[in-house]
Scaffold this motif. Structure first.
Motif, PDB file in Angstrom:
ATOM      1  N   ARG A   1       0.831  -1.217   0.000  1.00 51.94           N
ATOM      2  CA  ARG A   1       0.000   0.000   0.000  1.00 51.94           C
ATOM      3  C   ARG A   1       0.858   1.256   0.000  1.00 51.94           C
ATOM      4  NH1 ARG A   1      -3.035  -2.898   3.831  1.00 51.94           N
ATOM      5  NH2 ARG A   1      -2.071  -1.660   5.485  1.00 51.94           N
ATOM      6  N   PHE A   2       1.964   1.234   0.767  1.00 55.16           N
ATOM      7  CA  PHE A   2       2.857   2.395   0.825  1.00 55.16           C
ATOM      8  C   PHE A   2       3.430   2.704  -0.558  1.00 55.16           C
ATOM      9  CE2 PHE A   2       7.138   4.129   1.197  1.00 55.16           C
ATOM     10  CZ  PHE A   2       6.875   5.307   1.870  1.00 55.16           C
ATOM     11  N   LEU A   3       4.047   1.700  -1.198  1.00 57.79           N
ATOM     12  CA  LEU A   3       4.653   1.947  -2.509  1.00 57.79           C
ATOM     13  C   LEU A   3       3.600   2.317  -3.543  1.00 57.79           C
ATOM     14  CD1 LEU A   3       7.222   1.988  -4.260  1.00 57.79           C
ATOM     15  CD2 LEU A   3       6.612  -0.330  -4.937  1.00 57.79           C
ATOM     16  N   ALA A   4       2.491   1.603  -3.552  1.00 57.30           N
ATOM     17  CA  ALA A   4       1.427   1.904  -4.509  1.00 57.30           C
ATOM     18  C   ALA A   4       0.928   3.339  -4.322  1.00 57.30           C
ATOM     19  CB  ALA A   4       0.282   0.906  -4.356  1.00 57.30           C
ATOM     20  N   GLY A   5       0.802   3.762  -3.077  1.00 56.93           N
ATOM     21  CA  GLY A   5       0.358   5.130  -2.817  1.00 56.93           C
ATOM     22  C   GLY A   5       1.343   6.169  -3.315  1.00 56.93           C
ATOM     23  N   ILE A   6       2.626   5.938  -3.115  1.00 56.64           N
ATOM     24  CA  ILE A   6       3.655   6.874  -3.581  1.00 56.64           C
ATOM     25  C   ILE A   6       3.663   6.941  -5.103  1.00 56.64           C
ATOM     26  CG2 ILE A   6       6.164   7.280  -3.748  1.00 56.64           C
ATOM     27  CD1 ILE A   6       4.969   7.985  -1.003  1.00 56.64           C
TER      28      ILE A   6
ATOM     29  N   VAL B   1      10.354   6.745 -14.462  1.00 59.85           N
ATOM     30  CA  VAL B   1       9.108   7.517 -14.459  1.00 59.85           C
ATOM     31  C   VAL B   1       9.311   8.795 -15.255  1.00 59.85           C
ATOM     32  CG1 VAL B   1       8.338   6.626 -12.224  1.00 59.85           C
ATOM     33  CG2 VAL B   1       9.658   8.726 -12.315  1.00 59.85           C
ATOM     34  N   GLY B   2       8.225   9.294 -15.795  1.00 62.67           N
ATOM     35  CA  GLY B   2       8.266  10.566 -16.492  1.00 62.67           C
ATOM     36  C   GLY B   2       8.304  11.714 -15.498  1.00 62.67           C
ATOM     37  N   GLU B   3       8.507  12.922 -16.001  1.00 60.24           N
ATOM     38  CA  GLU B   3       8.626  14.091 -15.137  1.00 60.24           C
ATOM     39  C   GLU B   3       7.353  14.325 -14.321  1.00 60.24           C
ATOM     40  OE1 GLU B   3       9.640  18.830 -15.558  1.00 60.24           O
ATOM     41  OE2 GLU B   3      10.444  17.453 -17.049  1.00 60.24           O
ATOM     42  N   GLN B   4       6.192  14.161 -14.934  1.00 61.12           N
ATOM     43  CA  GLN B   4       4.931  14.369 -14.209  1.00 61.12           C
ATOM     44  C   GLN B   4       4.739  13.334 -13.115  1.00 61.12           C
ATOM     45  OE1 GLN B   4       2.076  14.504 -17.466  1.00 61.12           O
ATOM     46  NE2 GLN B   4       1.889  16.718 -17.187  1.00 61.12           N
ATOM     47  N   GLU B   5       5.054  12.066 -13.420  1.00 60.33           N
ATOM     48  CA  GLU B   5       4.931  11.016 -12.404  1.00 60.33           C
ATOM     49  C   GLU B   5       5.912  11.255 -11.259  1.00 60.33           C
ATOM     50  OE1 GLU B   5       3.687   8.835 -16.228  1.00 60.33           O
ATOM     51  OE2 GLU B   5       5.414  10.053 -15.702  1.00 60.33           O
ATOM     52  N   PHE B   6       7.121  11.697 -11.615  1.00 62.97           N
ATOM     53  CA  PHE B   6       8.118  11.988 -10.581  1.00 62.97           C
ATOM     54  C   PHE B   6       7.632  13.111  -9.670  1.00 62.97           C
ATOM     55  CE2 PHE B   6      11.617  14.385  -8.812  1.00 62.97           C
ATOM     56  CZ  PHE B   6      12.379  13.381  -8.222  1.00 62.97           C
ATOM     57  N   ASP B   7       7.156  14.193 -10.264  1.00 66.12           N
ATOM     58  CA  ASP B   7       6.684  15.323  -9.466  1.00 66.12           C
ATOM     59  C   ASP B   7       5.530  14.916  -8.560  1.00 66.12           C
ATOM     60  OD1 ASP B   7       8.604  16.948 -10.629  1.00 66.12           O
ATOM     61  OD2 ASP B   7       7.202  17.878 -12.054  1.00 66.12           O
ATOM     62  N   ALA B   8       4.621  14.093  -9.070  1.00 65.26           N
ATOM     63  CA  ALA B   8       3.485  13.629  -8.263  1.00 65.26           C
ATOM     64  C   ALA B   8       3.955  12.739  -7.120  1.00 65.26           C
ATOM     65  CB  ALA B   8       2.479  12.893  -9.145  1.00 65.26           C
ATOM     66  N   ALA B   9       4.894  11.824  -7.401  1.00 64.89           N
ATOM     67  CA  ALA B   9       5.414  10.940  -6.350  1.00 64.89           C
ATOM     68  C   ALA B   9       6.161  11.750  -5.289  1.00 64.89           C
ATOM     69  CB  ALA B   9       6.328   9.874  -6.956  1.00 64.89           C
TER      70      ALA B   9
ATOM     71  N   HIS C   1       4.327  15.502   1.203  1.00 66.59           N
ATOM     72  CA  HIS C   1       3.066  15.682   1.927  1.00 66.59           C
ATOM     73  C   HIS C   1       2.958  14.692   3.081  1.00 66.59           C
ATOM     74  CE1 HIS C   1      -1.303  15.307   2.662  1.00 66.59           C
ATOM     75  NE2 HIS C   1      -1.244  16.621   2.531  1.00 66.59           N
ATOM     76  N   GLY C   2       3.516  13.493   2.896  1.00 67.91           N
ATOM     77  CA  GLY C   2       3.495  12.481   3.938  1.00 67.91           C
ATOM     78  C   GLY C   2       4.561  12.669   5.006  1.00 67.91           C
ATOM     79  N   GLY C   3       5.427  13.676   4.839  1.00 69.35           N
ATOM     80  CA  GLY C   3       6.479  13.912   5.817  1.00 69.35           C
ATOM     81  C   GLY C   3       7.521  12.804   5.845  1.00 69.35           C
ATOM     82  N   ILE C   4       7.721  12.137   4.713  1.00 71.83           N
ATOM     83  CA  ILE C   4       8.646  11.011   4.615  1.00 71.83           C
ATOM     84  C   ILE C   4      10.055  11.540   4.340  1.00 71.83           C
ATOM     85  CG2 ILE C   4       9.207   8.924   3.310  1.00 71.83           C
ATOM     86  CD1 ILE C   4       6.134   8.871   2.598  1.00 71.83           C
TER      87      ILE C   4
END
Length: 96
Positions: free
Chosen positions: A18-23, A63-71, A77-80
């Motif tokens: 769940r953690f990786l899928a969420g990221i 990953v593409g630039e958009q996917e990277f920025d989202a991840a 946001h998760g404070g990781i």
């Protein structure tokens, strides 16, 4: 010939998947026997399996630039705690 899946050892397979899928903005698939799968865009699955003691593993994702920025936004946001480079001793980015 293609890679179909790899087994990812984890103390808590469901939480780890769940953690990786969420990221990465992916979904956790339904259980396959005792595995918890996360399937990537190229249809390779990461099959999480319970193991209490294991050596560290390295997985790299293209990953593409958009996917990277989202991840990265999800990580921030998760404070990781995160690092900009594997050799970087300073959290949050590359050393100058």
């Amino acid at each position: 010939m293609e890679l179909n899946h790899t087994i990812v050892p984890a103390r808590d397979p469901q939480a780890s998947a769940r953690f990786l899928a969420g990221i990465l903005g992916l979904s956790v698939g339904p259980p396959l026997a005792h595995f918890t799968p996360v399937t990537l865009a190229n249809h390779v699955s990461l099959d999480y399996d319970r193991l209490d003691d294991f050596e560290p593993h390295h997985y790299a994702f293209l990953v593409g630039e958009q996917e990277f920025d989202a991840a990265l936004a999800r990580i921030q946001h998760g404070g990781i705690t995160h690092y900009g480079d594997p050799a970087c001793p300073t959290p949050g980015g590359a050393d100058s």
